[in-house]
Design a protein around this motif. Structure first.
Motif, short mmCIF file in Angstrom:
data_model
loop_
_atom_site.label_atom_id
_atom_site.label_comp_id
_atom_site.label_asym_id
_atom_site.label_seq_id
_atom_site.Cartn_x
_atom_site.Cartn_y
_atom_site.Cartn_z
N ASP A 175 -42.37 39.87 3.82
CA ASP A 175 -42.77 40.35 4.76
C ASP A 175 -42.80 41.65 5.00
O ASP A 175 -41.98 42.49 5.01
CB ASP A 175 -42.58 40.13 6.91
N ILE A 176 -43.94 42.68 4.79
CA ILE A 176 -44.17 44.03 4.24
C ILE A 176 -43.15 44.70 6.16
O ILE A 176 -42.15 45.91 6.26
CB ILE A 176 -45.20 44.60 4.25
N ASP A 177 -43.83 44.14 7.23
CA ASP A 177 -43.32 44.13 8.34
C ASP A 177 -41.42 45.09 8.66
O ASP A 177 -41.16 45.77 9.14
CB ASP A 177 -43.72 43.88 9.83
N LEU A 178 -41.04 43.65 7.55
CA LEU A 178 -39.21 44.28 8.33
C LEU A 178 -38.83 45.86 7.12
O LEU A 178 -37.85 46.25 7.29
CB LEU A 178 -38.70 43.22 7.32
N SER A 179 -39.87 46.32 6.51
CA SER A 179 -39.48 47.02 5.72
C SER A 179 -39.67 48.53 6.89
O SER A 179 -40.28 48.65 7.55
CB SER A 179 -39.70 47.77 4.39
N VAL A 180 -39.24 49.52 5.80
CA VAL A 180 -39.68 51.10 5.95
C VAL A 180 -41.03 51.40 6.23
O VAL A 180 -42.11 50.29 5.44
CB VAL A 180 -39.07 52.32 5.34
N SER A 181 -41.61 52.28 6.73
CA SER A 181 -42.70 52.21 7.07
C SER A 181 -43.54 52.51 6.36
O SER A 181 -44.72 52.40 5.76
CB SER A 181 -43.23 53.31 8.47
N ASP A 182 -43.17 53.98 5.11
CA ASP A 182 -43.65 53.80 3.83
C ASP A 182 -43.70 52.75 2.70
O ASP A 182 -42.12 53.74 2.65
CB ASP A 182 -44.07 55.50 3.72
N ILE A 183 -43.76 52.23 1.86
CA ILE A 183 -43.47 51.99 0.84
C ILE A 183 -44.38 52.12 -0.61
O ILE A 183 -45.40 52.56 0.06
CB ILE A 183 -43.55 50.07 0.70
N VAL A 184 -43.89 52.73 -1.86
CA VAL A 184 -44.20 53.45 -2.57
C VAL A 184 -44.57 52.11 -3.22
O VAL A 184 -43.62 51.76 -4.51
CB VAL A 184 -43.40 54.33 -3.57
N LEU A 185 -45.95 52.30 -3.95
CA LEU A 185 -46.62 51.62 -4.86
C LEU A 185 -46.68 52.26 -6.29
O LEU A 185 -46.37 51.83 -6.68
CB LEU A 185 -48.14 50.93 -4.21
N LYS A 186 -47.34 52.82 -6.19
CA LYS A 186 -47.14 54.20 -7.09
C LYS A 186 -46.91 56.37 -6.57
O LYS A 186 -47.26 55.95 -5.46
CB LYS A 186 -48.77 54.54 -7.92
N ALA A 187 -46.27 56.53 -7.61
CA ALA A 187 -45.92 58.17 -7.67
C ALA A 187 -46.49 58.64 -8.70
O ALA A 187 -46.02 58.90 -9.95
CB ALA A 187 -44.46 58.07 -6.88
N LYS A 188 -46.69 59.55 -8.09
CA LYS A 188 -46.87 60.86 -8.91
C LYS A 188 -45.84 62.37 -8.51
O LYS A 188 -47.03 62.42 -7.75
CB LYS A 188 -47.91 61.13 -9.73
N TYR A 189 -45.22 63.18 -9.64
CA TYR A 189 -45.01 64.14 -9.04
C TYR A 189 -44.76 65.37 -10.11
O TYR A 189 -44.88 65.34 -11.26
CB TYR A 189 -43.15 63.35 -9.03
N VAL A 190 -45.20 66.66 -9.64
CA VAL A 190 -45.28 67.68 -10.20
C VAL A 190 -44.64 68.46 -9.72
O VAL A 190 -44.19 68.92 -9.07
CB VAL A 190 -47.00 68.44 -10.37
N TYR A 191 -43.63 69.33 -11.37
CA TYR A 191 -42.79 69.95 -11.04
C TYR A 191 -43.08 71.62 -11.57
O TYR A 191 -44.06 71.71 -12.66
CB TYR A 191 -41.72 69.67 -11.75
N SER A 192 -42.47 72.97 -11.49
CA SER A 192 -43.16 73.72 -11.83
C SER A 192 -41.28 73.81 -12.04
O SER A 192 -40.32 74.32 -11.11
CB SER A 192 -43.32 74.34 -11.11
N ASN A 193 -40.91 74.75 -13.62
CA ASN A 193 -39.56 75.12 -13.28
C ASN A 193 -37.97 74.25 -12.98
O ASN A 193 -37.32 74.72 -12.06
CB ASN A 193 -39.51 76.42 -13.50
N GLY A 194 -38.93 73.53 -12.90
CA GLY A 194 -37.91 72.25 -12.77
C GLY A 194 -37.72 71.48 -11.30
O GLY A 194 -36.93 70.96 -11.05
N ASN A 195 -38.61 72.57 -10.43
CA ASN A 195 -39.11 72.46 -9.30
C ASN A 195 -39.72 71.45 -8.49
O ASN A 195 -40.61 72.05 -9.32
CB ASN A 195 -38.50 73.59 -8.20
N LYS A 196 -39.85 69.86 -7.59
CA LYS A 196 -41.37 69.69 -7.31
C LYS A 196 -42.28 70.15 -6.34
O LYS A 196 -41.66 71.15 -5.50
CB LYS A 196 -40.17 68.64 -6.53
N ILE A 197 -43.24 70.37 -6.43
CA ILE A 197 -43.86 71.20 -6.26
C ILE A 197 -45.78 70.52 -5.19
O ILE A 197 -46.15 71.11 -4.62
CB ILE A 197 -44.32 72.40 -6.56
N LYS A 198 -45.51 69.54 -5.77
CA LYS A 198 -46.13 68.72 -5.36
C LYS A 198 -45.91 66.91 -5.77
O LYS A 198 -45.64 66.64 -6.96
CB LYS A 198 -47.86 69.07 -6.39
#
Length: 282
Positions: A175-198
């Motif tokens: 039951d999805i309603d029992l979880s936190v509000s945002d469940i991540v299905l897919k994610a992409k992260y962008v880093y610059s000099n080791g820092n997350k920027i997006k």
């Protein structure tokens, strides 16, 4: 203005502060809120919340309560600790519900492995507040299970991590309603000099699947989060964060088309006196 790597999570509860002297009642904070957009919660004028924390002489949190407007008590929590210093029991009194307590279990490494919810007056097991956690070899949560009173799985979450310890995928069963509000299905992260920027997240918010994008920026002088540009489903807004000279959070606000529509302002106190406060628990 440069982009900033660190994602700041701002929560109201519970926060605990440390002071130079050890006292039974350590601190409290007042939080003032106004909201002019229904997409960010109930619309209303200024709302005042007071959060009060009591620590014992070893600086362990023993109780927490908060009031909202005119000292109307909303909720009170009491905490008990085991010999290892972990909370093994939490009793919660809520004005709108019967008192409950949550029993907590840990593994040898001190990781929380299970919580069980009961009615305080009868020890009747509840369907709520029952969770089980499974960890990988690095101590990160691998699975999170939501259970009913009989131990039947109501929701199962599986977490995967990339090299930066970002959660990159969450498999869901139940039951999805029992979880936190945002469940991540897919994610992409962008880093610059080791820092997350997006970050670009495909999320499941109680069955509603959409893409959320966040861009992070920081101030040159403070090195702290300065603003976040958020594209969230059908809304785009900018979150701006301000700090006091001593580094404490002053307020954060949301802007749409340059107009401020939401703000939370924090006033920090320790035993009734303004002074620097360091967060030791969240």
């Amino acid at each position: 203005m440069k982009r900033f790597a660190t994602l700041v999570i701002l929560t109201l509860f519970p926060l605990v502060f440390i002071t130079a002297q050890v006292k039974d009642t350590i601190s409290y904070s007042n939080v003032y809120i106004f909201n002019r957009d229904a997409r960010f919660g109930k619309v209303g004028a200024a709302v005042a919340e007071q959060h009060t924390y009591t620590l014992d002489r070893s600086k362990k949190l023993r109780s927490f309560y908060y009031c909202i407007n005119n000292n109307s008590l909303k909720e009170t929590h009491f905490f008990s600790y085991n010999d290892s210093g972990n909370i093994y029991k939490e009793v919660i009194y809520n004005n709108d519900k019967k008192a409950i307590y949550i029993q907590k279990s840990y593994d040898k490494q001190g990781n929380l492995t299970e919580t069980k919810g009961y009615l305080l007056d009868s020890d009747v097991r509840l369907d709520e507040n029952n969770r089980r956690f499974i960890y990988d070899s690095r101590g990160r949560i691998k699975e999170e299970l939501y259970l009913d009173a009989t131990g039947k799985i109501k929701l199962q979450l599986r977490y995967k991590y990339n090299g930066n310890n970002d959660v990159v995928k969450t498999k869901i069963k139940g039951d999805i309603d029992l979880s936190v509000s945002d469940i991540v299905l897919k994610a992409k992260y962008v880093y610059s000099n080791g820092n997350k920027i997006k970050e670009t997240l495909k999320v499941n918010n109680n069955g509603d699947i959409y893409t959320k994008v966040r861009d992070y920026f920081y101030g040159d002088e403070t090195g702290k989060i300065d603003s976040v540009v958020v594209k969230d489903k059908d809304i785009e807004y900018t979150k701006k964060i301000k700090y006091r000279d001593n580094g404490d959070l002053h307020y954060f606000a949301y802007f749409i088309d340059g107009k401020k529509i939401f703000q939370k302002t924090y006033n920090w106190f320790t035993n009734g006196k303004n002074q620097n406060s360091g967060i030791i628990s969240r």
